[in-house]
Structures are given as C-alpha cells and as structure tokens.
Motif scaffolding. Sequence first.
Motif, PDB file in Angstrom:
ATOM      1  N   ALA A   1       0.830  -1.425  -0.034  1.00 58.34           N
ATOM      2  CA  ALA A   1      -0.185  -0.081  -0.059  1.00 58.34           C
ATOM      3  C   ALA A   1       0.700   0.998  -0.116  1.00 58.34           C
ATOM      4  CB  ALA A   1      -0.663   0.224   1.748  1.00 58.34           C
ATOM      5  N   GLU A   2       2.279   0.838   0.304  1.00 62.56           N
ATOM      6  CA  GLU A   2       3.054   2.361   0.660  1.00 62.56           C
ATOM      7  C   GLU A   2       3.206   2.580  -1.032  1.00 62.56           C
ATOM      8  OE1 GLU A   2       3.870   5.039   3.527  1.00 62.56           O
ATOM      9  OE2 GLU A   2       2.481   4.265   3.169  1.00 62.56           O
ATOM     10  N   ALA A   3       3.914   1.196  -1.189  1.00 66.07           N
ATOM     11  CA  ALA A   3       4.416   1.522  -2.274  1.00 66.07           C
ATOM     12  C   ALA A   3       4.139   1.890  -3.660  1.00 66.07           C
ATOM     13  CB  ALA A   3       4.986  -0.066  -2.721  1.00 66.07           C
ATOM     14  N   ALA A   4       2.253   1.956  -3.448  1.00 71.45           N
ATOM     15  CA  ALA A   4       0.914   2.502  -4.007  1.00 71.45           C
ATOM     16  C   ALA A   4       1.238   3.599  -4.187  1.00 71.45           C
ATOM     17  CB  ALA A   4      -0.501   1.802  -3.853  1.00 71.45           C
ATOM     18  N   ARG A   5       1.291   4.136  -2.268  1.00 71.45           N
ATOM     19  CA  ARG A   5       0.846   6.011  -2.787  1.00 71.45           C
ATOM     20  C   ARG A   5       1.771   6.256  -3.138  1.00 71.45           C
ATOM     21  NH1 ARG A   5       2.337   8.828   1.342  1.00 71.45           N
ATOM     22  NH2 ARG A   5       3.985   7.556   1.796  1.00 71.45           N
ATOM     23  N   VAL A   6       3.293   5.996  -2.602  1.00 67.93           N
ATOM     24  CA  VAL A   6       4.607   7.022  -3.142  1.00 67.93           C
ATOM     25  C   VAL A   6       4.374   6.596  -4.541  1.00 67.93           C
ATOM     26  CG1 VAL A   6       6.956   6.988  -3.800  1.00 67.93           C
ATOM     27  CG2 VAL A   6       5.776   5.835  -1.197  1.00 67.93           C
ATOM     28  N   ALA A   7       3.780   5.950  -5.821  1.00 70.68           N
ATOM     29  CA  ALA A   7       3.679   5.509  -7.323  1.00 70.68           C
ATOM     30  C   ALA A   7       2.620   6.363  -7.796  1.00 70.68           C
ATOM     31  CB  ALA A   7       3.888   4.490  -7.005  1.00 70.68           C
ATOM     32  N   ALA A   8       1.825   6.665  -6.769  1.00 69.80           N
ATOM     33  CA  ALA A   8       0.329   7.701  -7.654  1.00 69.80           C
ATOM     34  C   ALA A   8       0.540   8.898  -7.517  1.00 69.80           C
ATOM     35  CB  ALA A   8      -0.905   7.282  -6.202  1.00 69.80           C
ATOM     36  N   ALA A   9       1.700   9.571  -5.906  1.00 66.34           N
ATOM     37  CA  ALA A   9       2.225  10.374  -6.164  1.00 66.34           C
ATOM     38  C   ALA A   9       3.461  11.015  -7.039  1.00 66.34           C
ATOM     39  CB  ALA A   9       2.672  10.926  -4.214  1.00 66.34           C
ATOM     40  N   ALA A  10       3.938  10.486  -7.820  1.00 68.89           N
ATOM     41  CA  ALA A  10       5.022  10.442  -9.193  1.00 68.89           C
ATOM     42  C   ALA A  10       4.487   9.268  -9.389  1.00 68.89           C
ATOM     43  CB  ALA A  10       5.794  10.564  -8.294  1.00 68.89           C
ATOM     44  N   PRO A  11       3.321   9.367 -10.435  1.00 67.74           N
ATOM     45  CA  PRO A  11       2.729   8.365 -10.904  1.00 67.74           C
ATOM     46  C   PRO A  11       4.123   8.156 -12.556  1.00 67.74           C
ATOM     47  CG  PRO A  11       1.712   9.971 -11.352  1.00 67.74           C
ATOM     48  CD  PRO A  11       2.260  10.565 -10.066  1.00 67.74           C
ATOM     49  N   GLU A  12       4.629   8.935 -13.354  1.00 69.96           N
ATOM     50  CA  GLU A  12       5.705   9.276 -14.234  1.00 69.96           C
ATOM     51  C   GLU A  12       6.901   7.933 -13.592  1.00 69.96           C
ATOM     52  OE1 GLU A  12       7.005  12.439 -10.586  1.00 69.96           O
ATOM     53  OE2 GLU A  12       5.357  11.832 -11.925  1.00 69.96           O
ATOM     54  N   THR A  13       6.777   7.458 -12.287  1.00 71.04           N
ATOM     55  CA  THR A  13       7.816   6.626 -12.000  1.00 71.04           C
ATOM     56  C   THR A  13       7.622   5.633 -12.179  1.00 71.04           C
ATOM     57  OG1 THR A  13       7.132   6.681 -10.095  1.00 71.04           O
ATOM     58  CG2 THR A  13       8.943   8.255  -9.290  1.00 71.04           C
ATOM     59  N   VAL A  14       6.467   5.150 -13.127  1.00 74.77           N
ATOM     60  CA  VAL A  14       5.855   3.609 -12.975  1.00 74.77           C
ATOM     61  C   VAL A  14       4.936   3.512 -14.628  1.00 74.77           C
ATOM     62  CG1 VAL A  14       5.767   2.554 -10.861  1.00 74.77           C
ATOM     63  CG2 VAL A  14       4.143   3.867 -11.764  1.00 74.77           C
ATOM     64  N   SER A  15       5.407   4.923 -15.384  1.00 74.12           N
ATOM     65  CA  SER A  15       4.978   4.949 -16.679  1.00 74.12           C
ATOM     66  C   SER A  15       5.256   4.051 -17.282  1.00 74.12           C
ATOM     67  CB  SER A  15       5.118   6.643 -17.001  1.00 74.12           C
ATOM     68  OG  SER A  15       6.558   6.717 -17.415  1.00 74.12           O
ATOM     69  N   GLY A  16       6.451   3.498 -17.667  1.00 70.27           N
ATOM     70  CA  GLY A  16       6.860   2.615 -18.651  1.00 70.27           C
ATOM     71  C   GLY A  16       6.741   0.623 -17.881  1.00 70.27           C
ATOM     72  N   VAL A  17       5.758   0.905 -16.694  1.00 71.45           N
ATOM     73  CA  VAL A  17       5.439  -0.688 -17.035  1.00 71.45           C
ATOM     74  C   VAL A  17       3.821  -0.701 -16.187  1.00 71.45           C
ATOM     75  CG1 VAL A  17       6.389  -1.720 -14.784  1.00 71.45           C
ATOM     76  CG2 VAL A  17       8.184  -0.573 -14.934  1.00 71.45           C
ATOM     77  N   ARG A  18       3.546  -1.681 -16.352  1.00 72.75           N
ATOM     78  CA  ARG A  18       2.249  -2.035 -15.494  1.00 72.75           C
ATOM     79  C   ARG A  18       1.943  -2.632 -14.641  1.00 72.75           C
ATOM     80  NH1 ARG A  18      -2.125  -6.496 -17.662  1.00 72.75           N
ATOM     81  NH2 ARG A  18      -4.101  -5.622 -16.221  1.00 72.75           N
ATOM     82  N   VAL A  19       2.167  -1.606 -13.155  1.00 72.90           N
ATOM     83  CA  VAL A  19       2.005  -2.105 -11.407  1.00 72.90           C
ATOM     84  C   VAL A  19       1.032  -2.923 -11.231  1.00 72.90           C
ATOM     85  CG1 VAL A  19       2.746  -2.068  -9.402  1.00 72.90           C
ATOM     86  CG2 VAL A  19       4.426  -0.714 -11.340  1.00 72.90           C
ATOM     87  N   LEU A  20       0.969  -4.427 -10.920  1.00 64.47           N
ATOM     88  CA  LEU A  20      -0.345  -4.845 -10.438  1.00 64.47           C
ATOM     89  C   LEU A  20       0.255  -4.850  -8.827  1.00 64.47           C
ATOM     90  CD1 LEU A  20      -0.727  -7.848 -12.577  1.00 64.47           C
ATOM     91  CD2 LEU A  20      -1.912  -5.924 -12.549  1.00 64.47           C
TER      92      LEU A  20
END
Length: 314
Positions: A236-255
């Motif tokens: 959940a924390e990983a998702a929260r951090v990524a949601a605040a900076a979605p460009e960090t996972v823009s090249g990957v589909r994360v589930l």
Amino acid sequence: EYMGTLDSMSSFARRALSTGAPALARLTETQFAFMREVLAAPSPVGLEAAMTEGVIRPSLEPLIPRSWAFRKLAGSAGLVLDTCPSPAARPPLTVMVVGHSDKIRLQVRHIASDGKVYVDSDSMLPVTLLGHEAVLFSEDPAWPGRYRSLRGGTIEALGAIHFAPRALELGTKGLKPQQLYLELHVTGTERKKQVEALGIRVGDTVLLDRPIRRGPMPGTFSGAYLDNGLGCFTVAEAARVAAAAPETVSGVRVLYSWAAWEEIGRRGSAVIAGELRPDVVLAIDVSHDYTSAPGLQEKRMPPVAFGEGVSVVV
C-alpha cells in the motif's frame, strides 16, 4: 524504456535503505498509524475484506490517478490496483507486487455448559496463546450479513495457576490444544445460553487482539499478525508513493495486489497471477532473525538479521 523505470525504482529503494537508521525510525506518525490500522483489521482466511475493502481501498482511492483502477476477482476478497487497466495502452512489462491479507485464525469448536468457549489452536503453539486478549469476529446476530468484533476475552487453558499440574509447573509437560478456551467472564446460571445469546456459534473466528506498538529499542515494534499485515502495508505504501509521482511507473504496468487465501496454499496470489498474467511477481512477506533465534545457530541458517535490510528469495 521500462528497464530505465525499474532502475529508477531500484535507486529510490536503495536510497531509502541506505540512510543508516532503522526503517521504523523513518516512518511518520501518520504512516505508523496506518500500519497499525492495516495490521489490526480482522481479516481471517476467507474474510479478508475487512482489510482489503475496509482499510486498503479507502486509504488509496482518493490518492490514485484517474487512469488507475481497482480490480476484484469473483469469489475472492483479494484486491488489485492496476496502473494500466486499458489493454490498448499497456507497456511491454507487467509487474505484480503482492502481499497477503489473510491471517491464521483460531475457531470456536465447542461451547461448554459452564460458558467456556473452546477453540482450536490452528498452527499456533498452545503455550504461546495463554493470557492473550482475543477478539471474536463473527456475523452480527442483530444484523445478518454484517460482521462484528467482540472484544474483552482472553485465551486460557488452566484457570488459576493454582490448578496447574505439577508437571506443567516443572516444564516436563506441556499444554494440549484441546485445553484452550476463550474466557468471556460469564457468570450466573445457564451460562451456555448466555454465550449463545451473544450470537457465538461453532466455527466462528477468534483472533489475537494485539495491535502493534513501539518497542523499547529505537526503530522497533511488536504486535500480532505481522505476517502478513506488514507485506500489505508495504504494498500500500509503494502504491501511495507511486501515485504521488506516477511518472516513476509510466513504463511499467504495476499490479499492486493484496491476496486472499494465502495461509492455506497461495490460492489467492495464484488466482490473481493466473488471471492477469504478470511477467514478474514480487511477493512481499516477513522473515525471521536467524542469527538470534534460540537453537538455530548450529543449523547453519542464512545470516538474515533484523536491522540489516531486506532479504531476497528467488
């Protein structure tokens, strides 16, 4: 492209783990409170929605980008947060990060005439359960279809210590699982009927009521159900951090996934992986301190120790 994104994520993880301070010391009070809430959610095997739908989803839903979406699979309390739900826009790599939300539970197996609610010990050691406060999590008899938590009871086996056999005092004899019961402080007559009037039935779930709290040493804490509430909090924390900076996972589909039915054979993560077909699966779970656990030194276990960072198993 996606390798560059993964490398950025790895760099972020390395910076987070290289500060020289215990991880808990770097958690804010808000993060620690959320971790406590995740771990305290009553989510036994088969009833995991108390965590996934009651805590995880409401905490993340206001924070995620509109292009992300939550997904559920029929017949399961597991939950998936998909960063790229549209098939047309999916990058070439799908990574599933998963913790399991279910807990080992005790179950009511017999209600005695004196009001004692006998429970099984599942895979727990009976002697470690004595004296623990417990919560009975079951369907509310006043509101069928809804569940309630009944607190205040303790797990017992002997009554007063004065009733313990001499062999138990000397340590030459242990407890039997059949001795364990949930003490509910029932008095008066017709005690079994009093218990049944509370809506308690054979098969109901009993969980340890031990919310996490900070320990005496810096950056430590203790409590029940670290396995695997900590994994769920981490996802959940990983998702929260990524949601605040979605460009960090823009090249990957994360589930970002919170699986059900794991304690009885990885049945939750296997269903999610089988349905969504990730290329990489990262399972987040707890470990042990093999360097200080009693009696393990001569078994030559891996040198995994608290405070030394994460351990990786392939």
